[in-house]
Motif scaffolding. Sequence first.
Motif, PDB file in Angstrom:
ATOM      1  N   SER A 137     -34.124  29.009 -16.582  1.00 15.50           N
ATOM      2  CA  SER A 137     -32.983  29.913 -16.442  1.00 15.50           C
ATOM      3  C   SER A 137     -32.076  29.463 -15.299  1.00 15.50           C
ATOM      4  O   SER A 137     -32.527  28.819 -14.349  1.00 15.50           O
ATOM      5  CB  SER A 137     -33.462  31.338 -16.154  1.00 15.50           C
ATOM      6  N   LEU A 138     -30.821  29.823 -15.420  1.00 12.61           N
ATOM      7  CA  LEU A 138     -29.839  29.629 -14.358  1.00 12.61           C
ATOM      8  C   LEU A 138     -28.906  30.824 -14.351  1.00 12.61           C
ATOM      9  O   LEU A 138     -28.717  31.483 -15.374  1.00 12.61           O
ATOM     10  CB  LEU A 138     -29.019  28.354 -14.583  1.00 12.61           C
ATOM     11  N   ARG A 139     -28.297  31.085 -13.199  1.00 15.97           N
ATOM     12  CA  ARG A 139     -27.259  32.094 -13.114  1.00 15.97           C
ATOM     13  C   ARG A 139     -26.013  31.439 -12.561  1.00 15.97           C
ATOM     14  O   ARG A 139     -26.002  30.969 -11.411  1.00 15.97           O
ATOM     15  CB  ARG A 139     -27.681  33.269 -12.229  1.00 15.97           C
ATOM     16  N   LEU A 140     -24.973  31.415 -13.356  1.00 15.92           N
ATOM     17  CA  LEU A 140     -23.694  30.870 -12.925  1.00 15.92           C
ATOM     18  C   LEU A 140     -22.843  31.978 -12.324  1.00 15.92           C
ATOM     19  O   LEU A 140     -22.899  33.123 -12.784  1.00 15.92           O
ATOM     20  CB  LEU A 140     -22.956  30.237 -14.101  1.00 15.92           C
ATOM     21  N   ALA A 141     -22.067  31.612 -11.313  1.00 20.24           N
ATOM     22  CA  ALA A 141     -21.175  32.567 -10.673  1.00 20.24           C
ATOM     23  C   ALA A 141     -19.760  32.013 -10.662  1.00 20.24           C
ATOM     24  O   ALA A 141     -19.558  30.806 -10.552  1.00 20.24           O
ATOM     25  CB  ALA A 141     -21.633  32.856  -9.243  1.00 20.24           C
ATOM     26  N   CYS A 142     -18.802  32.908 -10.769  1.00 25.19           N
ATOM     27  CA  CYS A 142     -17.386  32.543 -10.721  1.00 25.19           C
ATOM     28  C   CYS A 142     -16.684  33.526  -9.793  1.00 25.19           C
ATOM     29  O   CYS A 142     -16.594  34.718 -10.103  1.00 25.19           O
ATOM     30  CB  CYS A 142     -16.775  32.606 -12.109  1.00 25.19           C
ATOM     31  N   VAL A 143     -16.210  33.010  -8.679  1.00 24.09           N
ATOM     32  CA  VAL A 143     -15.513  33.853  -7.713  1.00 24.09           C
ATOM     33  C   VAL A 143     -14.015  33.744  -7.943  1.00 24.09           C
ATOM     34  O   VAL A 143     -13.469  32.636  -7.974  1.00 24.09           O
ATOM     35  CB  VAL A 143     -15.864  33.436  -6.277  1.00 24.09           C
ATOM     36  N   ALA A 144     -13.378  34.886  -8.092  1.00 23.70           N
ATOM     37  CA  ALA A 144     -11.933  34.936  -8.287  1.00 23.70           C
ATOM     38  C   ALA A 144     -11.256  35.279  -6.973  1.00 23.70           C
ATOM     39  O   ALA A 144     -11.678  36.196  -6.264  1.00 23.70           O
ATOM     40  CB  ALA A 144     -11.583  35.968  -9.346  1.00 23.70           C
TER      41      ALA A 144
ATOM     42  N   ASP B 291     -22.257  34.039 -31.006  1.00 25.86           N
ATOM     43  CA  ASP B 291     -23.491  34.259 -31.769  1.00 25.86           C
ATOM     44  C   ASP B 291     -24.571  33.239 -31.407  1.00 25.86           C
ATOM     45  O   ASP B 291     -25.763  33.559 -31.406  1.00 25.86           O
ATOM     46  CB  ASP B 291     -23.195  34.185 -33.260  1.00 25.86           C
ATOM     47  N   SER B 292     -24.142  32.030 -31.072  1.00 31.65           N
ATOM     48  CA  SER B 292     -25.112  30.966 -30.807  1.00 31.65           C
ATOM     49  C   SER B 292     -25.936  31.199 -29.553  1.00 31.65           C
ATOM     50  O   SER B 292     -27.001  30.595 -29.388  1.00 31.65           O
ATOM     51  CB  SER B 292     -24.384  29.620 -30.698  1.00 31.65           C
ATOM     52  N   VAL B 293     -25.466  32.072 -28.661  1.00 32.91           N
ATOM     53  CA  VAL B 293     -26.183  32.276 -27.399  1.00 32.91           C
ATOM     54  C   VAL B 293     -26.460  33.738 -27.091  1.00 32.91           C
ATOM     55  O   VAL B 293     -27.013  34.059 -26.034  1.00 32.91           O
ATOM     56  CB  VAL B 293     -25.385  31.659 -26.219  1.00 32.91           C
ATOM     57  N   LYS B 294     -26.094  34.646 -27.969  1.00 33.57           N
ATOM     58  CA  LYS B 294     -26.113  36.077 -27.633  1.00 33.57           C
ATOM     59  C   LYS B 294     -27.500  36.596 -27.302  1.00 33.57           C
ATOM     60  O   LYS B 294     -27.620  37.617 -26.611  1.00 33.57           O
ATOM     61  CB  LYS B 294     -25.488  36.894 -28.750  1.00 33.57           C
ATOM     62  N   ASP B 295     -28.535  35.959 -27.773  1.00 29.87           N
ATOM     63  CA  ASP B 295     -29.893  36.418 -27.465  1.00 29.87           C
ATOM     64  C   ASP B 295     -30.426  35.835 -26.162  1.00 29.87           C
ATOM     65  O   ASP B 295     -31.510  36.223 -25.712  1.00 29.87           O
ATOM     66  CB  ASP B 295     -30.848  36.045 -28.602  1.00 29.87           C
ATOM     67  N   ARG B 296     -29.648  34.935 -25.544  1.00 28.64           N
ATOM     68  CA  ARG B 296     -30.145  34.236 -24.360  1.00 28.64           C
ATOM     69  C   ARG B 296     -29.209  34.324 -23.160  1.00 28.64           C
ATOM     70  O   ARG B 296     -29.659  34.206 -22.022  1.00 28.64           O
ATOM     71  CB  ARG B 296     -30.394  32.768 -24.697  1.00 28.64           C
TER      72      ARG B 296
ATOM     73  N   GLN C 246     -25.666  34.787 -16.932  1.00 32.01           N
ATOM     74  CA  GLN C 246     -27.095  34.567 -16.860  1.00 32.01           C
ATOM     75  C   GLN C 246     -27.537  33.755 -18.076  1.00 32.01           C
ATOM     76  O   GLN C 246     -27.297  34.178 -19.217  1.00 32.01           O
ATOM     77  CB  GLN C 246     -27.847  35.901 -16.821  1.00 32.01           C
ATOM     78  N   LEU C 247     -28.139  32.627 -17.823  1.00 35.11           N
ATOM     79  CA  LEU C 247     -28.581  31.723 -18.881  1.00 35.11           C
ATOM     80  C   LEU C 247     -30.103  31.726 -18.912  1.00 35.11           C
ATOM     81  O   LEU C 247     -30.745  31.285 -17.958  1.00 35.11           O
ATOM     82  CB  LEU C 247     -28.076  30.301 -18.627  1.00 35.11           C
ATOM     83  N   ASN C 248     -30.675  32.224 -19.986  1.00 32.44           N
ATOM     84  CA  ASN C 248     -32.125  32.266 -20.142  1.00 32.44           C
ATOM     85  C   ASN C 248     -32.565  31.380 -21.297  1.00 32.44           C
ATOM     86  O   ASN C 248     -31.786  31.096 -22.210  1.00 32.44           O
ATOM     87  CB  ASN C 248     -32.597  33.692 -20.384  1.00 32.44           C
ATOM     88  N   ASP C 249     -33.822  30.960 -21.239  1.00 33.79           N
ATOM     89  CA  ASP C 249     -34.403  30.142 -22.293  1.00 33.79           C
ATOM     90  C   ASP C 249     -33.485  28.964 -22.637  1.00 33.79           C
ATOM     91  O   ASP C 249     -33.156  28.722 -23.802  1.00 33.79           O
ATOM     92  CB  ASP C 249     -34.672  30.988 -23.536  1.00 33.79           C
ATOM     93  N   LEU C 250     -33.078  28.244 -21.622  1.00 27.98           N
ATOM     94  CA  LEU C 250     -32.148  27.136 -21.822  1.00 27.98           C
ATOM     95  C   LEU C 250     -32.775  26.029 -22.650  1.00 27.98           C
ATOM     96  O   LEU C 250     -33.988  25.746 -22.543  1.00 27.98           O
ATOM     97  CB  LEU C 250     -31.696  26.593 -20.462  1.00 27.98           C
ATOM     98  N   GLN C 251     -31.944  25.411 -23.464  1.00 29.47           N
ATOM     99  CA  GLN C 251     -32.367  24.335 -24.352  1.00 29.47           C
ATOM    100  C   GLN C 251     -31.505  23.104 -24.103  1.00 29.47           C
ATOM    101  O   GLN C 251     -30.380  23.218 -23.586  1.00 29.47           O
ATOM    102  CB  GLN C 251     -32.258  24.786 -25.803  1.00 29.47           C
TER     103      GLN C 251
END
Length: 125
Positions: free
Chosen positions: A17-24, A61-66, A81-86
């Motif tokens: 897993s990873l968590r990306l952040a974007c600061v505006a 749809d390709s990532v909605k479960d992850r 939030q990126l889970n179960d990365l492939q």
Amino acid sequence: QILLEESGGGSVQAGGSLRLACVASGYTTGHYYYAWFRQQPGNEREGVAAMAPDGTTAVADSVKDRFTIFKDTTQNTLYLQLNDLQPEDTALYFCASALAWWLRPKLSASDYRFWGQGTQVTVSS
């Protein structure tokens, strides 16, 4: 003018897993939509998830479960939030924004005016 800066990318193994952040920053007051896109070499930019000012979200749809998009309005920060990365998730991930009045969040790159520089996500098998 709004400035976007991404962080949180890195290299992980499949299933991680990873968590990306974007600061505006800059002139962030307004009816802004925010979105995450990703791009692999030789491919077009692909919409991953987007969020409207009222918190309504749209996720591919390709990532909605992850993948999950959310924000911390107190910090002007958008997260992915990126889970179960492939391995196929390996790409350069961008944050984008648009000042607009859409009926729903959009996942087309051409609809967004402001872009960050991107953060690399690499997933090994």
